[in-house]
Design an enzyme around this catalytic site. Structure first.
Site, PDB file in Angstrom:
ATOM      1  N   ASP A 297       0.824  -1.213   0.000  1.00 35.25           N
ATOM      2  CA  ASP A 297       0.000   0.000   0.000  1.00 35.25           C
ATOM      3  C   ASP A 297       0.857   1.262   0.000  1.00 35.25           C
ATOM      4  O   ASP A 297       0.458   2.292  -0.550  1.00 35.25           O
ATOM      5  CB  ASP A 297      -0.916   0.000   1.227  1.00 35.25           C
ATOM      6  CG  ASP A 297      -2.037  -1.021   1.097  1.00 35.25           C
ATOM      7  OD1 ASP A 297      -2.244  -1.528  -0.019  1.00 35.25           O
ATOM      8  OD2 ASP A 297      -2.698  -1.312   2.110  1.00 35.25           O
ATOM      9  N   GLY A 298       2.030   1.189   0.628  1.00 31.78           N
ATOM     10  CA  GLY A 298       2.916   2.357   0.621  1.00 31.78           C
ATOM     11  C   GLY A 298       3.359   2.739  -0.771  1.00 31.78           C
ATOM     12  O   GLY A 298       3.529   3.928  -1.085  1.00 31.78           O
ATOM     13  N   ASN A 376      -4.575   8.445   2.210  1.00 32.16           N
ATOM     14  CA  ASN A 376      -4.993   7.776   3.442  1.00 32.16           C
ATOM     15  C   ASN A 376      -5.512   8.757   4.482  1.00 32.16           C
ATOM     16  O   ASN A 376      -6.703   8.811   4.755  1.00 32.16           O
ATOM     17  CB  ASN A 376      -3.844   6.948   4.026  1.00 32.16           C
ATOM     18  CG  ASN A 376      -3.893   5.500   3.586  1.00 32.16           C
ATOM     19  OD1 ASN A 376      -4.778   5.097   2.829  1.00 32.16           O
ATOM     20  ND2 ASN A 376      -2.953   4.709   4.052  1.00 32.16           N
ATOM     21  N   ASP A 406      -3.766  13.027  22.446  1.00 35.64           N
ATOM     22  CA  ASP A 406      -2.519  12.874  21.701  1.00 35.64           C
ATOM     23  C   ASP A 406      -2.618  13.429  20.294  1.00 35.64           C
ATOM     24  O   ASP A 406      -1.589  13.682  19.663  1.00 35.64           O
ATOM     25  CB  ASP A 406      -2.123  11.393  21.636  1.00 35.64           C
ATOM     26  CG  ASP A 406      -1.474  10.914  22.925  1.00 35.64           C
ATOM     27  OD1 ASP A 406      -1.222  11.763  23.803  1.00 35.64           O
ATOM     28  OD2 ASP A 406      -1.227   9.708  23.069  1.00 35.64           O
TER      29      ASP A 406
END
Length: 532
Positions: A297-298, A376, A406
């Site tokens: 996917d990267g 994404n 966070d």
């Protein structure tokens, strides 16, 4: 009468009483009883005077002073609250003004874009990527309802025609997109319309809505994007490039890194093409008909980041760890590429987010940095700061919430199986039109993720009273610092990423979560045991 005036009053009354007594003595009308009462009165007055001079009055004064100081403190606090409220209202009004300027600027850009498109020649319009409707006499479409018409995607290249690169071919294949019905690849579909008869609103039928791509002319150029530092990927890439050139007569474009590797290995690959600078890379979408990715996917994310506008169809072969967007098996690349090159084939239109960073130091809202497109998600976190992230979030003109935790993830539906899923977000089918709003470790048990419609514009800003800074990352890279007063604006980009399907969108999505995540995998209940 005040406490301070009481001793003087007692003293005056004593003097008057002495005068009366002496006068009575002089006229000879005094008596023993009169003298005794006079002495008693004098002693009482002295006792009263001494009593008034003692501590109770001093204590009362001290309490009054303390109360006065407390009232001053309360007044100061109320004044500070009023000043803070006024400042907050002024800041909110300023952000609202900036937001309205941004929306006006966006609308102005759209109008200019439409104007420039209208002035183009018909030959340029034939190669643009737009949605249009066919005539009503086509098979399977009544033509009476706009919703049930075919939709055709064509390529559009904004702005004037750039100079042609000697490295890349200039011809580009055209294709059409249409709705499929229940997986059929005949371009027909069921009607999907709304009825308003007799005051009732009903939807008659729902179609599969699977999008099919059919080539109108044969594809001529294929771009290869590969995962770096992988021997297996390098070997497969060389094999696929050779096969496409010898058996399909396809022009092949590769990255400069891959071109150097292949030419170093064998001079046979001197037919491959590449680009030399950013200007040539920006015009890839006008030359390339198809993208082939070799990796995970990267690699698909990297391929999408090369295109700031229209993206050619992507055929993703699985050579990575997890493959939510890579459905094609590399062992069967010949059959897969044959099916894609001949068409028609199913595709998934994956929306991208368009992000703008607006600095507090900007002179006006139109002074923004270059937009960033993400497939994404965009993540806003606290970085190395030890303080909680403090973010104010707005959806169009409505206040959403303040994020204290966070960080925050703003994700596409394609990114719902990535960072958003790890932070507690839901898995969403990639063709569902929406934006995921997922907090990262919020300091509130009631802060649950949201799914917002795709047409909204989200604004995330770091308020001036934030204790620390924030960091924004786009698809896991290109981190940018957000200081107090800075803002990030996110909306759906008009340029999706079309990825080819092995079967169809739904089948590929369910296969990916079953195989990649082992979703709901458990042993089946034993057949024997108690029964109804």
């Amino acid at each position: 009468m005040s406490l301070d005036e009481l001793p003087h009053k007692v003293s005056d009354e004593r003097v008057n009483h002495d005068t009366v007594t002496s006068h009575e003595s002089e006229i000879g009308s005094g008596s023993i009883s009169t003298v005794s009462s006079t002495v008693s009165s004098v002693e009482s007055e002295k006792a009263a005077y001494e009593f008034l001079a003692q501590t109770p009055i001093k204590s009362t004064d001290a309490h009054l002073v303390e109360f006065s100081e407390a009232m001053r403190t309360v007044a100061k606090a109320l004044r500070r609250v009023a000043e803070g409220k006024a400042a907050a209202q002024a800041e909110a009004e300023e952000w609202r003004r900036k937001y309205e300027l941004e929306m006006a600027h966006k609308q102005q850009r759209k109008i200019k874009g439409y104007g420039s498109c209208a002035n183009n020649e018909l030959e340029k319009l034939a190669s643009q990527l737009t949605l249009e409707m066919p005539a009503s006499d086509q098979a399977g479409c009544c033509g009476n309802h706009g919703i049930c018409s075919h939709e055709v995607l064509q390529d559009e290249s904004p702005g004037p025609n750039p100079r042609s690169s000697h490295k890349l071919v200039s011809r580009k294949a055209s294709f059409r997109l249409s709705w499929g019905c229940n997986g059929d690849k005949n371009g027909q579909h069921k009607h999907d319309f709304v009825s308003f008869e007799k005051g009732d609103i009903t939807t008659a039928e729902r179609s599969n809505k699977q999008i099919l791509l059919k080539w109108e002319s044969s594809p001529q150029t294929v771009l290869f994007i590969t995962k770096p530092n992988s021997n297996s990927v390098h070997v497969l890439c060389a094999e696929m490039v050779r096969w496409l050139k010898e058996h399909k007569k396809i022009n092949v474009v590769v990255e400069p890194r891959v071109s150097k590797e292949l030419l170093t290995e064998d001079s046979y690959y001197n037919f491959i093409q590449t680009w030399d600078d950013d200007e040539e890379k920006k015009m890839l979408h006008t030359k390339v008909d198809l993208i082939v990715t070799l990796g995970g996917d990267g690699t698909v994310l990297w391929a999408a980041s090369l295109f700031k506008g229209p993206v050619p169809p992507v055929v993703a072969f699985s050579l990575g760890s997890l493959g939510f967007m890579t459905p094609f098996p590399s062992e069967q690349y010949r059959d897969c590429l044959d099916n894609v090159l001949n068409g028609p084939f199913s595709i998934t239109l994956r929306n991208r987010l368009q992000c703008h960073v607006i600095r507090d130091a900007a002179k006006d809202e139109l002074e923004t940095e270059e937009p960033i497109l993400v497939l994404n998600e965009v993540t806003i976190d606290r970085g190395i700061s030890s303080y909680l992230t403090y973010l104010e979030c707005y959806c169009d003109s409505s206040f959403v919430t303040c994020v204290q935790g966070d960080g925050l993830i703003i994700s596409t539906t394609s990114g719902s199986t990535a960072y958003s899923l790890a932070a507690g977000g839901s898995m969403v089918h990639p063709q569902v039109p929406g934006i995921l709003f997922t907090p990262i470790c919020p300091h509130s048990l009631s802060f649950r993720p949201l799914i917002l419609p795709e047409y909204v514009t989200l604004r995330v800003q770091v308020p001036h009273n934030s204790r620390g800074q924030a960091w924004a990352s786009f698809d896991g890279k290109d981190r940018k610092l957000l200081s107090p007063g800075d803002a990030l604006i996110c909306s759906i980009s008009p340029w999706p990423v079309p990825t080819a399907c092995l079967v169809d969108s739904t089948t590929d999505f369910l296969r990916s979560i079953h195989e990649g995540l082992h979703w709901n995998l458990r042993k089946s209940q034993s057949f024997d045991g108690p029964r109804d």
